[in-house]
Design a protein around this motif. Structure first.
Motif, PDB file in Angstrom:
ATOM      1  N   PRO A   1       0.807  -1.227   0.000  1.00 32.45           N
ATOM      2  CA  PRO A   1       0.000   0.000   0.000  1.00 32.45           C
ATOM      3  C   PRO A   1       0.839   1.276   0.000  1.00 32.45           C
ATOM      4  CG  PRO A   1      -0.911  -1.584   1.552  1.00 32.45           C
ATOM      5  CD  PRO A   1       0.380  -2.162   1.047  1.00 32.45           C
ATOM      6  N   ALA A   2       1.958   1.269   0.718  1.00 26.89           N
ATOM      7  CA  ALA A   2       2.807   2.469   0.745  1.00 26.89           C
ATOM      8  C   ALA A   2       3.392   2.749  -0.635  1.00 26.89           C
ATOM      9  CB  ALA A   2       3.931   2.296   1.759  1.00 26.89           C
ATOM     10  N   MET A   3       3.758   1.676  -1.377  1.00 30.15           N
ATOM     11  CA  MET A   3       4.331   1.868  -2.704  1.00 30.15           C
ATOM     12  C   MET A   3       3.252   2.194  -3.728  1.00 30.15           C
ATOM     13  SD  MET A   3       7.440   1.837  -2.285  1.00 30.15           S
ATOM     14  CE  MET A   3       7.818   2.111  -3.984  1.00 30.15           C
ATOM     15  N   ALA A   4       2.035   1.712  -3.495  1.00 30.74           N
ATOM     16  CA  ALA A   4       0.947   2.002  -4.425  1.00 30.74           C
ATOM     17  C   ALA A   4       0.669   3.497  -4.465  1.00 30.74           C
ATOM     18  CB  ALA A   4      -0.305   1.238  -4.031  1.00 30.74           C
ATOM     19  N   ALA A   5       1.034   4.208  -3.389  1.00 34.62           N
ATOM     20  CA  ALA A   5       0.856   5.661  -3.361  1.00 34.62           C
ATOM     21  C   ALA A   5       1.747   6.338  -4.398  1.00 34.62           C
ATOM     22  CB  ALA A   5       1.161   6.208  -1.975  1.00 34.62           C
ATOM     23  N   ALA A   6       2.864   5.687  -4.758  1.00 33.43           N
ATOM     24  CA  ALA A   6       3.721   6.220  -5.813  1.00 33.43           C
ATOM     25  C   ALA A   6       3.046   5.878  -7.137  1.00 33.43           C
ATOM     26  CB  ALA A   6       5.113   5.614  -5.748  1.00 33.43           C
ATOM     27  N   CYS A   7       2.243   6.809  -7.626  1.00 33.42           N
ATOM     28  CA  CYS A   7       1.433   6.565  -8.815  1.00 33.42           C
ATOM     29  C   CYS A   7       2.251   6.567 -10.088  1.00 33.42           C
ATOM     30  CB  CYS A   7       0.354   7.636  -8.925  1.00 33.42           C
ATOM     31  SG  CYS A   7      -0.754   7.661  -7.535  1.00 33.42           S
ATOM     32  N   ALA A   8       3.490   7.058  -9.994  1.00 34.35           N
ATOM     33  CA  ALA A   8       4.333   7.126 -11.180  1.00 34.35           C
ATOM     34  C   ALA A   8       5.711   6.560 -10.851  1.00 34.35           C
ATOM     35  CB  ALA A   8       4.449   8.567 -11.664  1.00 34.35           C
TER      36      ALA A   8
ATOM     37  N   LEU B   1       6.448  16.370 -20.296  1.00 35.54           N
ATOM     38  CA  LEU B   1       6.323  15.050 -19.674  1.00 35.54           C
ATOM     39  C   LEU B   1       5.610  15.151 -18.320  1.00 35.54           C
ATOM     40  CD1 LEU B   1       9.873  13.691 -20.544  1.00 35.54           C
ATOM     41  CD2 LEU B   1       7.699  12.901 -21.522  1.00 35.54           C
ATOM     42  N   HIS B   2       5.945  16.176 -17.541  1.00 31.39           N
ATOM     43  CA  HIS B   2       5.266  16.394 -16.255  1.00 31.39           C
ATOM     44  C   HIS B   2       3.759  16.538 -16.463  1.00 31.39           C
ATOM     45  CE1 HIS B   2       3.905  18.224 -12.531  1.00 31.39           C
ATOM     46  NE2 HIS B   2       3.372  19.164 -13.284  1.00 31.39           N
ATOM     47  N   ASP B   3       3.380  17.331 -17.450  1.00 27.98           N
ATOM     48  CA  ASP B   3       1.953  17.564 -17.712  1.00 27.98           C
ATOM     49  C   ASP B   3       1.236  16.259 -18.069  1.00 27.98           C
ATOM     50  OD1 ASP B   3       2.405  20.240 -17.188  1.00 27.98           O
ATOM     51  OD2 ASP B   3       2.400  20.846 -19.303  1.00 27.98           O
ATOM     52  N   ILE B   4       1.896  15.405 -18.848  1.00 27.66           N
ATOM     53  CA  ILE B   4       1.318  14.109 -19.228  1.00 27.66           C
ATOM     54  C   ILE B   4       1.157  13.227 -17.989  1.00 27.66           C
ATOM     55  CG2 ILE B   4       1.787  11.949 -20.478  1.00 27.66           C
ATOM     56  CD1 ILE B   4       3.194  13.773 -22.622  1.00 27.66           C
ATOM     57  N   LEU B   5       2.208  13.151 -17.169  1.00 25.53           N
ATOM     58  CA  LEU B   5       2.144  12.335 -15.951  1.00 25.53           C
ATOM     59  C   LEU B   5       1.052  12.841 -15.014  1.00 25.53           C
ATOM     60  CD1 LEU B   5       5.921  11.878 -14.989  1.00 25.53           C
ATOM     61  CD2 LEU B   5       4.417  10.211 -16.085  1.00 25.53           C
ATOM     62  N   LEU B   6       1.020  14.149 -14.815  1.00 26.93           N
ATOM     63  CA  LEU B   6       0.051  14.733 -13.885  1.00 26.93           C
ATOM     64  C   LEU B   6      -1.379  14.466 -14.344  1.00 26.93           C
ATOM     65  CD1 LEU B   6      -0.257  16.312 -11.280  1.00 26.93           C
ATOM     66  CD2 LEU B   6      -0.199  18.413 -12.629  1.00 26.93           C
ATOM     67  N   ARG B   7      -1.612  14.594 -15.648  1.00 22.10           N
ATOM     68  CA  ARG B   7      -2.947  14.329 -16.198  1.00 22.10           C
ATOM     69  C   ARG B   7      -3.367  12.893 -15.900  1.00 22.10           C
ATOM     70  NH1 ARG B   7      -2.270  13.748 -22.055  1.00 22.10           N
ATOM     71  NH2 ARG B   7      -1.783  11.653 -21.385  1.00 22.10           N
TER      72      ARG B   7
ATOM     73  N   SER C   1      -6.178  11.383 -13.015  1.00 21.62           N
ATOM     74  CA  SER C   1      -7.339  10.595 -13.423  1.00 21.62           C
ATOM     75  C   SER C   1      -7.322   9.184 -12.823  1.00 21.62           C
ATOM     76  CB  SER C   1      -7.425  10.514 -14.952  1.00 21.62           C
ATOM     77  OG  SER C   1      -6.391   9.685 -15.448  1.00 21.62           O
ATOM     78  N   GLY C   2      -6.328   8.919 -11.942  1.00 23.78           N
ATOM     79  CA  GLY C   2      -6.257   7.621 -11.275  1.00 23.78           C
ATOM     80  C   GLY C   2      -5.416   6.582 -11.995  1.00 23.78           C
TER      81      GLY C   2
END
Length: 195
Positions: A7-14, A73-79, A83-84
């Motif tokens: 669960p702690a690593m799942a928080a790292a979405c990227a 690239l940041h904008d793509i990752l953030l988008r 969105s999950g």
């Protein structure tokens, strides 16, 4: 097979798979994304044509060349993260400031480097950095075998010259490129499951 994350690593979405040219970022990133069921991006696909031409001529990119590319690239990752969607990005990200831009976007370019070092300023997303590391000799030999890439082997030394390997307080793991591909993927997924 889908990997169950701690669960702690799942928080790292990227996840950022970084390293110099020829370290295997794209191969590892694509396979890792497939294993995890996450979306994959190869940063090389987003270089503007001017950057590709410059590298193709053997001219190293400057920070001015890289910053707009990293902001895109940041904008793509953030988008995707907003969105999950969980994402794996293969990107050289050789300097800490480049990794900060991937996390914080354009805001990082206006912050002083000392502020970023202290972790001040806005934090846009959680990013786990996977640094594929190897010696100049090993990676140079791999690059000589690669055909049809816009990054010529002659630029490899310039990448080693500017490389700032990740360090605390960055969230990272370092893996030797001398391991085989299944070992690299297994090391990463084990880390994601148990951290």
């Amino acid at each position: 097979m889908r990997v169950e994350l701690d669960p702690a690593m799942a928080a790292a979405c990227a996840l950022l798979v970084m390293g110099v040219s020829g370290s295997g970022k794209s191969t590892v990133g694509a396979l890792l994304a497939s294993e995890l069921g996450w979306k994959f991006y190869d940063a090389d696909d987003y270089h503007p044509e001017e950057n590709r031409r410059k590298m193709g001529k053997g001219i190293p990119l400057s920070d001015q060349d890289r910053i707009p590319w990293l902001c895109t690239l940041h904008d793509i990752l953030l988008r995707d993260v907003a969105s999950g969607q969980h994402v794996v990005l293969a990107c050289s990200a050789l300097k800490k400031i480049y990794r900060d831009i991937l996390i914080r976007g354009k805001k990082s370019t206006s912050l002083k480097y000392a502020e970023l070092e202290k972790g001040e300023g806005p934090s846009e997303m959680q990013l786990l950095v996977i640094h594929l590391s190897g010696s100049l000799e090993v990676i140079s030999a791999r690059l000589r075998q690669r055909k049809g890439h816009f990054m010529p082997p002659e630029l490899l030394q310039s990448q080693f010259d500017i490389l700032e390997p990740p360090s605390a307080p960055e969230n990272f793991i370092q893996i030797s490129v001398e391991k085989n591909l299944p070992e690299i993927i297994s090391t990463i997924t084990r880390t994601l499951q148990t951290s």
